[in-house]
Write a protein that holds these residues in place. Structure first.
Motif: not given
Length: 274
Positions: A86-89, A74-78, A67-68, A138-139
């Motif tokens: 759990a377990g996404i890259d 600052v990373g909130v959405a990702g 997931v990109a 990317i998925d």
């Protein structure tokens, strides 16, 4: 516990931020998803809020997906997606080095594995490939591009804030092109944009995307939508769908109960169903 995949990443729970500039930055620590995430962000300039959380709640992801988050700030959405699935890259892509440092620290402090890349989303394919974002790799892509119309919004004197909020004539098409390039066939793009720019979104998605789903977002039931959440599939062929609108506040002006559950991380939006 797996660390963020960058050199000199802080240990989970650490307040260390890598650069002197980030250390000197005046930041606040804010709770998201009902306190499931505690994230540091600048007190001034662009600050993440409801848009980022709604985008995350509209993003479909499964364990094992790469997931990109483009323009991650600052990373909130990702990080909100990673907190739910759990377990996404997870890959966080941000042009501003200071915000990238904060994103790196936020991931580590919340015990979430994430690769943080300093990169302009409008860079060419070679620049993306050099950061291990090769075509068809990317998925899921999620993004909250700068979307204010420069003709109607005076650009902020704060450089980072202006960059985060004001679009150029090519911003949307360039960002969607970048997403299309790195997504696998049948990969999913989710984005948030201003509602009066729907035609721009559909035009940009017409090149390589289909199976478009749209969810209008209203701040108030008495006024037109001010945001749209959009999901599209690379190579998709299903007809376009428009979902029932999401009302942030009810008729009395009080926060909608369903929205409160979404913001607390207890519910997702229909676009996140696969």
């Amino acid at each position: 516990m797996k660390k963020t995949r960058q050199n000199n990443s802080p240990e989970p729970g650490s307040d260390e931020i890598r650069t002197d500039k980030a250390l000197a930055l005046d930041v606040s620590e804010d709770a998201f998803l009902g306190g499931q995430l505690r994230l540091r962000q600048p007190k001034s300039g662009h600050r993440a809020g409801h848009d980022a959380v709604l985008l995350a709640a509209a993003t479909p992801a499964r364990p094992g997906d790469r997931v990109a988050d483009l323009g991650a700030g600052v990373g909130v959405a990702g990080l909100a997606v990673a907190s739910r699935v759990a377990g996404i890259d997870l890959v966080l892509v941000e042009i501003d080095p200071t915000l990238s440092d904060l994103a790196r620290g936020n991931a580590a402090a919340n015990g979430i594995a994430a690769e943080v890349i300093v990169l302009d989303v409008e860079a060419d394919a070679a620049a993306f490939a050099a950061c291990a974002l090769a075509p068809d790799s990317i998925d899921i892509v999620l993004m909250n591009p700068p979307f204010n119309d420069p003709a109607r919004h005076r650009r902020s004197p704060d450089g980072a804030r202006g960059m985060a909020h004001v679009a150029t004539e090519t911003t949307l098409a360039s960002w969607i092109h970048a997403a299309r390039r790195i997504l696998k066939s049948k990969g999913v793009l989710t984005l948030i944009w201003r509602a009066d720019g729907l035609a721009e979104v559909l035009s940009a998605l017409d090149h390589g995307f289909g199976s478009v789903e749209i969810l209008p977002v209203h701040g108030d039931v008495r006024v037109p939508a001010n945001r749209i959440l959009v999901r599209a599939i690379k190579g998709g062929r299903a007809p376009t769908q428009i979902h029932p609108a999401l009302m942030l506040n009810d008729e009395s002006g009080l926060p909608n109960k369903r929205v409160q559950e979404i913001l607390a991380g207890k519910a997702i939006l229909p676009l996140a169903n696969r």
